[in-house]
Scaffold this motif. Structure first.
Motif, PDB file in Angstrom:
ATOM      1  N   GLN A  26      13.700  27.882   2.176  1.00 45.93           N
ATOM      2  CA  GLN A  26      12.545  26.987   2.070  1.00 45.93           C
ATOM      3  C   GLN A  26      11.269  27.788   1.798  1.00 45.93           C
ATOM      4  O   GLN A  26      10.209  27.515   2.351  1.00 45.93           O
ATOM      5  N   ALA A  27      11.431  28.781   0.943  1.00 48.15           N
ATOM      6  CA  ALA A  27      10.295  29.622   0.551  1.00 48.15           C
ATOM      7  C   ALA A  27       9.378  28.842  -0.394  1.00 48.15           C
ATOM      8  O   ALA A  27       9.851  28.064  -1.224  1.00 48.15           O
ATOM      9  N   ASN A  28       8.090  29.056  -0.251  1.00 50.60           N
ATOM     10  CA  ASN A  28       7.162  28.445  -1.207  1.00 50.60           C
ATOM     11  C   ASN A  28       6.495  29.489  -2.097  1.00 50.60           C
ATOM     12  O   ASN A  28       5.690  29.148  -2.952  1.00 50.60           O
ATOM     13  N   LEU A  29       6.842  30.761  -1.882  1.00 54.86           N
ATOM     14  CA  LEU A  29       6.329  31.832  -2.723  1.00 54.86           C
ATOM     15  C   LEU A  29       7.359  32.953  -2.821  1.00 54.86           C
ATOM     16  O   LEU A  29       7.825  33.459  -1.803  1.00 54.86           O
ATOM     17  N   VAL A  30       7.691  33.312  -4.053  1.00 57.56           N
ATOM     18  CA  VAL A  30       8.566  34.456  -4.300  1.00 57.56           C
ATOM     19  C   VAL A  30       7.683  35.574  -4.839  1.00 57.56           C
ATOM     20  O   VAL A  30       6.916  35.359  -5.782  1.00 57.56           O
ATOM     21  N   VAL A  31       7.781  36.735  -4.225  1.00 57.70           N
ATOM     22  CA  VAL A  31       7.017  37.889  -4.685  1.00 57.70           C
ATOM     23  C   VAL A  31       7.995  38.951  -5.170  1.00 57.70           C
ATOM     24  O   VAL A  31       8.790  39.473  -4.391  1.00 57.70           O
ATOM     25  N   VAL A  32       7.926  39.218  -6.466  1.00 59.03           N
ATOM     26  CA  VAL A  32       8.726  40.282  -7.060  1.00 59.03           C
ATOM     27  C   VAL A  32       7.880  41.547  -6.981  1.00 59.03           C
ATOM     28  O   VAL A  32       6.752  41.585  -7.494  1.00 59.03           O
ATOM     29  N   VAL A  33       8.410  42.570  -6.339  1.00 57.98           N
ATOM     30  CA  VAL A  33       7.691  43.834  -6.211  1.00 57.98           C
ATOM     31  C   VAL A  33       8.415  44.875  -7.049  1.00 57.98           C
ATOM     32  O   VAL A  33       9.512  45.320  -6.706  1.00 57.98           O
ATOM     33  N   ASP A  34       7.797  45.215  -8.168  1.00 60.37           N
ATOM     34  CA  ASP A  34       8.363  46.190  -9.105  1.00 60.37           C
ATOM     35  C   ASP A  34       7.227  46.652 -10.005  1.00 60.37           C
ATOM     36  O   ASP A  34       6.599  45.821 -10.674  1.00 60.37           O
ATOM     37  N   ASP A  35       6.953  47.943 -10.013  1.00 64.10           N
ATOM     38  CA  ASP A  35       5.834  48.457 -10.799  1.00 64.10           C
ATOM     39  C   ASP A  35       5.959  48.135 -12.282  1.00 64.10           C
ATOM     40  O   ASP A  35       4.958  47.821 -12.936  1.00 64.10           O
ATOM     41  N   ASN A  36       7.168  48.183 -12.822  1.00 60.55           N
ATOM     42  CA  ASN A  36       7.354  47.901 -14.250  1.00 60.55           C
ATOM     43  C   ASN A  36       7.158  46.426 -14.572  1.00 60.55           C
ATOM     44  O   ASN A  36       6.469  46.074 -15.529  1.00 60.55           O
ATOM     45  N   VAL A  37       7.775  45.551 -13.785  1.00 62.89           N
ATOM     46  CA  VAL A  37       7.660  44.113 -14.033  1.00 62.89           C
ATOM     47  C   VAL A  37       6.218  43.640 -13.829  1.00 62.89           C
ATOM     48  O   VAL A  37       5.756  42.732 -14.521  1.00 62.89           O
ATOM     49  N   ALA A  38       5.499  44.269 -12.916  1.00 64.03           N
ATOM     50  CA  ALA A  38       4.104  43.885 -12.673  1.00 64.03           C
ATOM     51  C   ALA A  38       3.239  44.066 -13.919  1.00 64.03           C
ATOM     52  O   ALA A  38       2.181  43.450 -14.033  1.00 64.03           O
ATOM     53  N   GLU A  39       3.704  44.886 -14.850  1.00 62.82           N
ATOM     54  CA  GLU A  39       2.963  45.154 -16.086  1.00 62.82           C
ATOM     55  C   GLU A  39       3.628  44.560 -17.327  1.00 62.82           C
ATOM     56  O   GLU A  39       3.236  44.872 -18.441  1.00 62.82           O
ATOM     57  N   ASP A  40       4.640  43.715 -17.152  1.00 68.48           N
ATOM     58  CA  ASP A  40       5.417  43.215 -18.284  1.00 68.48           C
ATOM     59  C   ASP A  40       5.394  41.682 -18.343  1.00 68.48           C
ATOM     60  O   ASP A  40       6.211  41.017 -17.701  1.00 68.48           O
ATOM     61  N   PRO A  41       4.464  41.107 -19.124  1.00 64.59           N
ATOM     62  CA  PRO A  41       4.338  39.646 -19.197  1.00 64.59           C
ATOM     63  C   PRO A  41       5.597  38.929 -19.672  1.00 64.59           C
ATOM     64  O   PRO A  41       5.877  37.816 -19.230  1.00 64.59           O
ATOM     65  N   LEU A  42       6.371  39.544 -20.547  1.00 62.49           N
ATOM     66  CA  LEU A  42       7.584  38.900 -21.034  1.00 62.49           C
ATOM     67  C   LEU A  42       8.593  38.713 -19.899  1.00 62.49           C
ATOM     68  O   LEU A  42       9.140  37.608 -19.708  1.00 62.49           O
ATOM     69  N   GLN A  43       8.847  39.771 -19.131  1.00 56.32           N
ATOM     70  CA  GLN A  43       9.771  39.643 -18.001  1.00 56.32           C
ATOM     71  C   GLN A  43       9.250  38.630 -16.984  1.00 56.32           C
ATOM     72  O   GLN A  43      10.013  37.847 -16.415  1.00 56.32           O
ATOM     73  N   GLN A  44       7.943  38.627 -16.760  1.00 56.93           N
ATOM     74  CA  GLN A  44       7.350  37.678 -15.821  1.00 56.93           C
ATOM     75  C   GLN A  44       7.580  36.242 -16.276  1.00 56.93           C
ATOM     76  O   GLN A  44       7.938  35.367 -15.476  1.00 56.93           O
ATOM     77  N   PHE A  60       3.953  38.653  -9.209  1.00 54.19           N
ATOM     78  CA  PHE A  60       4.561  39.909  -9.621  1.00 54.19           C
ATOM     79  C   PHE A  60       3.591  41.018  -9.245  1.00 54.19           C
ATOM     80  O   PHE A  60       2.522  41.130  -9.836  1.00 54.19           O
ATOM     81  N   PHE A  61       3.957  41.809  -8.246  1.00 54.06           N
ATOM     82  CA  PHE A  61       3.072  42.836  -7.713  1.00 54.06           C
ATOM     83  C   PHE A  61       3.681  44.217  -7.869  1.00 54.06           C
ATOM     84  O   PHE A  61       4.897  44.395  -7.765  1.00 54.06           O
ATOM     85  N   SER A  62       2.802  45.194  -8.048  1.00 56.66           N
ATOM     86  CA  SER A  62       3.215  46.585  -7.924  1.00 56.66           C
ATOM     87  C   SER A  62       3.433  46.858  -6.434  1.00 56.66           C
ATOM     88  O   SER A  62       2.991  46.083  -5.575  1.00 56.66           O
ATOM     89  N   VAL A  63       4.075  47.958  -6.135  1.00 52.20           N
ATOM     90  CA  VAL A  63       4.292  48.330  -4.739  1.00 52.20           C
ATOM     91  C   VAL A  63       2.954  48.440  -4.010  1.00 52.20           C
ATOM     92  O   VAL A  63       2.772  47.878  -2.931  1.00 52.20           O
ATOM     93  N   GLN A  64       1.999  49.133  -4.610  1.00 51.59           N
ATOM     94  CA  GLN A  64       0.713  49.334  -3.942  1.00 51.59           C
ATOM     95  C   GLN A  64      -0.042  48.034  -3.732  1.00 51.59           C
ATOM     96  O   GLN A  64      -0.640  47.815  -2.686  1.00 51.59           O
TER      97      GLN A  64
END
Length: 154
Positions: A26-44, A60-64
């Motif tokens: 019953q999550a209302n927010l999924v956070v993908v943490v991956d430095d590469n995906v955080a910079e890739d609009p197509l994957q997002q 989509f967040f970087s680790v930091q």
């Protein structure tokens, strides 16, 4: 803290994560943490489309960035964190993200990896990070889908 679960899945968001896990948690927010995906609009865009019918938002967040913003999360947020590998999971734990348990869902086979379960293959580097996480006091278990038994890593 509103973190429901953190999952290691090298596929990140796909049908199983996007529907089965989000709905069960019953999550209302999924956070993908991956430095590469955080910079890739197509994957997002591709990953976001999987979540469209779930009703959950996605970030989509970087680790930091995750380390920097998690403590600002609202109590209304029910967060499901997805990371690609044990190294990223360890960086979050080490960085102060309040993770109590980590579900290991899928880590593909590649050369040099040995099988831990039907869908989880690890090398020495992966095992080192998993042991660090476990030694820090975070519960670790393998579970493909919510109805499966949890195989705890000791």
């Amino acid at each position: 803290m509103p973190i429901l679960l953190t999952r290691i899945d090298n596929r990140l968001i796909h049908g199983q994560v996007g529907m089965t896990w989000v709905m069960t948690l019953q999550a209302n927010l999924v956070v993908v943490v991956d430095d590469n995906v955080a910079e890739d609009p197509l994957q997002q865009t591709l990953m976001s489309s999987v979540l469209q019918t779930s009703g959950a938002g996605v970030r989509f967040f970087s680790v930091q960035k995750m380390i920097d913003v998690i403590h600002k999360a609202s109590d209304r947020q029910k967060i499901f964190i997805v990371v690609p590998n044990p190294e990223v999971a360890w960086k979050l734990v080490e960085g102060g993200v309040p993770i109590e348990e980590i579900n290991i869902g899928n880590m593909h086979f590649s050369k040099g990896k040995t099988q831990l379960s039907k869908k989880v293959y690890v090398d020495e580097n992966d095992l080192d990070y998993l042991h660090k996480i476990r030694d820090y006091g975070v519960k670790l278990y393998i579970q493909d889908v919510p109805g499966d038994n949890k195989e705890f890593i000791k």
